[in-house]
Structure formats: structure tokens, C-alpha cells
Design an enzyme around this catalytic site. Sequence first.
Site, PDB file in Angstrom:
ATOM      1  N   HIS A   1      14.263 -15.036  11.729  1.00 54.68           N
ATOM      2  CA  HIS A   1      13.851 -15.037  13.135  1.00 54.68           C
ATOM      3  C   HIS A   1      12.348 -15.146  13.332  1.00 54.68           C
ATOM      4  O   HIS A   1      11.899 -15.638  14.362  1.00 54.68           O
ATOM      5  CB  HIS A   1      14.336 -13.762  13.830  1.00 54.68           C
ATOM      6  CG  HIS A   1      15.823 -13.732  14.042  1.00 54.68           C
ATOM      7  ND1 HIS A   1      16.437 -12.828  14.876  1.00 54.68           N
ATOM      8  CD2 HIS A   1      16.821 -14.494  13.518  1.00 54.68           C
ATOM      9  CE1 HIS A   1      17.754 -13.036  14.866  1.00 54.68           C
ATOM     10  NE2 HIS A   1      18.011 -14.039  14.037  1.00 54.68           N
TER      11      HIS A   1
ATOM     12  N   CYS B   1       0.879  -1.176   0.000  1.00 51.09           N
ATOM     13  CA  CYS B   1       0.000   0.000   0.000  1.00 51.09           C
ATOM     14  C   CYS B   1       0.912   1.221   0.000  1.00 51.09           C
ATOM     15  O   CYS B   1       2.096   1.100  -0.308  1.00 51.09           O
ATOM     16  CB  CYS B   1      -0.994  -0.017   1.158  1.00 51.09           C
ATOM     17  SG  CYS B   1      -0.290   0.013   2.819  1.00 51.09           S
TER      18      CYS B   1
END
Length: 161
Positions: A104, A71
Amino acid sequence: MTIPPDATIAFGADHGGLILKDRLAEELRKAGRPVLDLGTHATASVDYPDYAHAVAQAVLDGRAAAGILVCGSGIGMSITANRHAGIRCALVHDVTTARLCRQHNNANILALGERVIGWEVALEAMTVFLSTAFEGGRHARRLSRIDIGRIDVIDDEEGIN
Ligand code: RB5
């Protein structure tokens, strides 16, 4: 675990992310990767949550292995996608966080802001996001504690990072 190199990637954007979404999707098509483009397809003003929900749903139901949402800022897309349990959408502005959100956080959706990121960085961020493996281990234990009501204990050696 890496996102399989031949797996479908779902794309979604509002009018603020349309151009970047189309360019990134085209790069993947050129590379031979299946793309599920869930819109928007025109420049008319639309509401970003509709596209964030569509991409999140495609990832959750297995139609796509991962998603890319664009966006204007990436913020609305990431907020919305992360309302879905099981979605880990990372708003990324650089290549380092594109790598870390996979290593992670096992991010399964990448959110980008067309108005705040340049083309070269966006392309490299997508490339790194799609090719970097989740490290598992202590990170898997932490992921298992994200969703409220889904606190699983995974035995693993204690990590410090
Ligand atoms: C649309 O003007 C803009 O608000 C949207 O693209 C996004 O940046 C929202 O977070």
C-alpha cells in the site's frame, strides 16, 4: 513493482541496533544479495540520525534500491529517514505490516527496533518487505499526495480500501 531481487540493500544502525543489523545483513549476503553497510560497525554509542540520513541518501541517489534501518526502538530511525522527500520509511513490528507497507505504501526503507522485536519476526519481516510488490493504482495516487508541494493527480479508478 517489487524491489529487484539482485539490487543492493543499504543498512544502517546505531549502537542499539548493531547486532540485529549485522545479522540481517549477513542473511542477505548469504543469499547472494549485494549489501551496502553504512554502519555503525562498533558498539560505541553513536547518534542514530547520522545513519538514517546516510541510508536515506543511498536510496535516493540510487546506490541502493531499498534500505533497512535498526535502532533500539526503530522510532528515531524512521522519524529521521522520513524527513527526506521521496523516502517512505515504515516502522514495522510484525510480518503483516511488513507486507502492507510494501503493498500500500511502497515503503523503500524498513525500520526495526532491536529492543522490541524478536529475531524470527525481524528476519521474516525483512524477507516479506523485500519480496512484496507495491500494488500501485489508488495507492500510487495517495503516495503522490504525501510530499508537500508535490500534489500530482493520477487518474485511476476510485478505491475503497
Ligand atoms: C539509543 O539509546 C536509542 O535511543 C536509539 O537506539 C533509538 O531507540 C532511538 O529512537
